[in-house]
Design a protein around this motif. Sequence first.
Motif, PDB file in Angstrom:
ATOM      1  N   PRO A  69       0.807  -1.147   0.093  1.00 17.20           N
ATOM      2  CA  PRO A  69       0.060  -0.056   0.012  1.00 17.20           C
ATOM      3  C   PRO A  69       0.900   1.249  -0.119  1.00 17.20           C
ATOM      4  CG  PRO A  69      -0.755  -1.671   1.721  1.00 17.20           C
ATOM      5  CD  PRO A  69       0.735  -2.084   1.124  1.00 17.20           C
ATOM      6  N   ASP A  70       2.075   1.217   0.837  1.00 15.51           N
ATOM      7  CA  ASP A  70       2.788   2.360   0.816  1.00 15.51           C
ATOM      8  C   ASP A  70       3.456   2.705  -0.679  1.00 15.51           C
ATOM      9  OD1 ASP A  70       2.511   2.755   3.299  1.00 15.51           O
ATOM     10  OD2 ASP A  70       4.309   1.690   4.230  1.00 15.51           O
ATOM     11  N   ASP A  71       4.019   1.812  -1.489  1.00 16.35           N
ATOM     12  CA  ASP A  71       4.382   1.605  -2.775  1.00 16.35           C
ATOM     13  C   ASP A  71       2.930   2.256  -3.713  1.00 16.35           C
ATOM     14  OD1 ASP A  71       6.653   1.030  -1.962  1.00 16.35           O
ATOM     15  OD2 ASP A  71       6.769  -1.073  -2.837  1.00 16.35           O
ATOM     16  N   LYS A  72       1.949   1.937  -3.534  1.00 22.10           N
ATOM     17  CA  LYS A  72       0.847   1.992  -4.255  1.00 22.10           C
ATOM     18  C   LYS A  72       0.746   3.773  -4.029  1.00 22.10           C
ATOM     19  CE  LYS A  72      -1.939  -1.703  -4.873  1.00 22.10           C
ATOM     20  NZ  LYS A  72      -3.222  -2.447  -5.049  1.00 22.10           N
ATOM     21  N   LYS A  73       0.711   4.069  -2.965  1.00 24.15           N
ATOM     22  CA  LYS A  73       0.529   5.439  -2.523  1.00 24.15           C
ATOM     23  C   LYS A  73       1.473   6.464  -3.132  1.00 24.15           C
ATOM     24  CE  LYS A  73      -1.302   8.740   0.599  1.00 24.15           C
ATOM     25  NZ  LYS A  73      -1.574   9.854  -0.468  1.00 24.15           N
ATOM     26  N   ARG A  74       2.876   6.117  -2.956  1.00 27.82           N
ATOM     27  CA  ARG A  74       4.165   6.861  -3.511  1.00 27.82           C
ATOM     28  C   ARG A  74       3.690   7.013  -4.900  1.00 27.82           C
ATOM     29  NH1 ARG A  74       9.411   3.931  -1.995  1.00 27.82           N
ATOM     30  NH2 ARG A  74      10.177   5.786  -2.949  1.00 27.82           N
ATOM     31  N   LEU A  75       3.514   5.824  -5.777  1.00 34.41           N
ATOM     32  CA  LEU A  75       3.209   5.920  -7.074  1.00 34.41           C
ATOM     33  C   LEU A  75       2.064   6.832  -7.380  1.00 34.41           C
ATOM     34  CD1 LEU A  75       4.861   5.246  -9.651  1.00 34.41           C
ATOM     35  CD2 LEU A  75       3.478   3.060  -9.780  1.00 34.41           C
ATOM     36  N   GLU A  76       0.841   6.720  -6.721  1.00 34.68           N
ATOM     37  CA  GLU A  76      -0.231   7.329  -6.924  1.00 34.68           C
ATOM     38  C   GLU A  76       0.150   9.096  -6.842  1.00 34.68           C
ATOM     39  OE1 GLU A  76      -3.043   5.624  -4.285  1.00 34.68           O
ATOM     40  OE2 GLU A  76      -3.812   4.145  -5.967  1.00 34.68           O
ATOM     41  N   ASP A  77       0.561   9.197  -5.822  1.00 34.11           N
ATOM     42  CA  ASP A  77       1.057  10.641  -5.499  1.00 34.11           C
ATOM     43  C   ASP A  77       1.811  11.398  -6.614  1.00 34.11           C
ATOM     44  OD1 ASP A  77      -0.443  10.524  -3.231  1.00 34.11           O
ATOM     45  OD2 ASP A  77       1.428  10.404  -1.754  1.00 34.11           O
ATOM     46  N   ILE A  78       2.737  10.605  -6.997  1.00 37.39           N
ATOM     47  CA  ILE A  78       3.767  11.252  -8.142  1.00 37.39           C
ATOM     48  C   ILE A  78       2.840  11.417  -9.097  1.00 37.39           C
ATOM     49  CG2 ILE A  78       4.906   9.008  -8.805  1.00 37.39           C
ATOM     50  CD1 ILE A  78       6.301  12.502  -8.567  1.00 37.39           C
ATOM     51  N   HIS A  79       2.123  10.496  -9.653  1.00 37.74           N
ATOM     52  CA  HIS A  79       1.220  10.285 -10.942  1.00 37.74           C
ATOM     53  C   HIS A  79       0.610  11.608 -10.908  1.00 37.74           C
ATOM     54  CE1 HIS A  79      -2.275   9.233 -13.302  1.00 37.74           C
ATOM     55  NE2 HIS A  79      -1.462   8.855 -14.334  1.00 37.74           N
ATOM     56  N   GLY A  80      -0.274  11.727  -9.661  1.00 39.87           N
ATOM     57  CA  GLY A  80      -1.112  12.960  -9.482  1.00 39.87           C
ATOM     58  C   GLY A  80      -0.463  14.328  -9.751  1.00 39.87           C
ATOM     59  N   LYS A  81       0.692  14.410  -9.054  1.00 38.32           N
ATOM     60  CA  LYS A  81       1.562  15.689  -9.149  1.00 38.32           C
ATOM     61  C   LYS A  81       2.040  16.264 -10.339  1.00 38.32           C
ATOM     62  CE  LYS A  81       3.566  15.538  -4.530  1.00 38.32           C
ATOM     63  NZ  LYS A  81       4.889  15.360  -3.660  1.00 38.32           N
ATOM     64  N   LEU A  82       2.252  14.701 -11.201  1.00 37.17           N
ATOM     65  CA  LEU A  82       2.825  14.993 -12.540  1.00 37.17           C
ATOM     66  C   LEU A  82       1.629  15.356 -13.435  1.00 37.17           C
ATOM     67  CD1 LEU A  82       5.192  12.051 -12.962  1.00 37.17           C
ATOM     68  CD2 LEU A  82       5.722  14.433 -13.666  1.00 37.17           C
ATOM     69  N   THR A  83       0.530  14.685 -13.562  1.00 38.77           N
ATOM     70  CA  THR A  83      -0.612  14.982 -14.187  1.00 38.77           C
ATOM     71  C   THR A  83      -1.313  16.405 -13.958  1.00 38.77           C
ATOM     72  OG1 THR A  83      -1.411  12.670 -13.945  1.00 38.77           O
ATOM     73  CG2 THR A  83      -3.346  14.231 -14.402  1.00 38.77           C
ATOM     74  N   LYS A  84      -1.291  16.954 -12.546  1.00 40.54           N
ATOM     75  CA  LYS A  84      -1.658  18.355 -12.241  1.00 40.54           C
ATOM     76  C   LYS A  84      -0.784  19.280 -12.975  1.00 40.54           C
ATOM     77  CE  LYS A  84      -2.476  21.489  -8.702  1.00 40.54           C
ATOM     78  NZ  LYS A  84      -2.228  21.812  -7.490  1.00 40.54           N
ATOM     79  N   THR A  85       0.539  19.092 -12.690  1.00 36.39           N
ATOM     80  CA  THR A  85       1.528  20.209 -13.233  1.00 36.39           C
ATOM     81  C   THR A  85       1.598  20.234 -14.588  1.00 36.39           C
ATOM     82  OG1 THR A  85       2.912  19.387 -11.555  1.00 36.39           O
ATOM     83  CG2 THR A  85       4.095  20.648 -13.182  1.00 36.39           C
ATOM     84  N   ILE A  86       1.407  19.018 -15.455  1.00 37.73           N
ATOM     85  CA  ILE A  86       1.212  18.784 -16.944  1.00 37.73           C
ATOM     86  C   ILE A  86      -0.090  19.696 -17.155  1.00 37.73           C
ATOM     87  CG2 ILE A  86       1.175  17.567 -18.965  1.00 37.73           C
ATOM     88  CD1 ILE A  86       2.978  15.443 -17.393  1.00 37.73           C
ATOM     89  N   GLU A  87      -0.851  19.558 -16.557  1.00 39.74           N
ATOM     90  CA  GLU A  87      -2.233  20.254 -17.027  1.00 39.74           C
ATOM     91  C   GLU A  87      -1.987  21.799 -17.082  1.00 39.74           C
ATOM     92  OE1 GLU A  87      -5.170  18.432 -14.714  1.00 39.74           O
ATOM     93  OE2 GLU A  87      -5.427  16.828 -16.034  1.00 39.74           O
ATOM     94  N   GLU A  88      -1.346  22.328 -15.977  1.00 36.97           N
ATOM     95  CA  GLU A  88      -1.244  23.619 -15.767  1.00 36.97           C
ATOM     96  C   GLU A  88      -0.297  24.317 -16.886  1.00 36.97           C
ATOM     97  OE1 GLU A  88      -0.177  25.101 -11.599  1.00 36.97           O
ATOM     98  OE2 GLU A  88      -0.732  23.088 -11.194  1.00 36.97           O
TER      99      GLU A  88
END
Length: 171
Positions: free
Chosen positions: A96-115
Motif C-alpha cells: 500500500p505504501d508503494d501504491k500511495k507513492r506512485l499514485e502521489d507522483i502520478h497525481g502531481k505530474l498530471t496536475k503540473t502537466i495540465e497547468e
Amino acid sequence: MRDKMMASFPRLIEVLMQIYQLQLEMLDLAKQKKQVLIDGSIEELSKIIHYESLWIKKVSKLEDERMKVVQQILNDNDIKADQITINDLINNLDSPDDKKRLEDIHGKLTKTIEEIQQLNDLNTQLIEQSLKYISHTINLITEDPSQGYTYSKPMTKTSTVAKSGLFDKKA
C-alpha cells in the motif's frame, strides 16, 4: 509484479520525481514567458526559449531512463507489453505504501502537466494576438493613403496623381 519489481521500483520513483521537478521548472518558465509576452520583451523571450531547449534535453534523458526502468520491471516480471501505464503498475503493486507513492507522483505530474498546457495555450493566444497586431500595423503603414478612412465629398475632384503608402511595398 511482486518481489521482482521491488528492485527497480525505487529507481522508477526517483526518475519520476526528477521528471516532476523538471515539470515544475517548465511551469515556472511558462509563467515567466506569459509575463514576457505581455511586456513584449524580445530579449527575455529569447532567454526563456533557450532555457526551454535545455529543459527539453534534460526531460528527454529522463524519459529514456524512465522507459529503461519500466522495461526492466517488465522483463523482471516476465510481462509482455508494448506499453504499460502508471495505473497498470499501481494495480500490480502489493505494498500500500508503494501504491500511495506512485499514485502521489502520478497525481502531481498530471496536475503540473495540465497547468503547463493551460499556460502554453494562453501563451499561444498572446503570440497570435501579437502577430495580428503586427500584421495590422504593417497593413496600415503600407496601404495606399488615397483609400483613406475619412469621408470626402463625392463630387469633389481629387488629384489624379496616385499617392503611395508610407513605405514602398515592393522594396
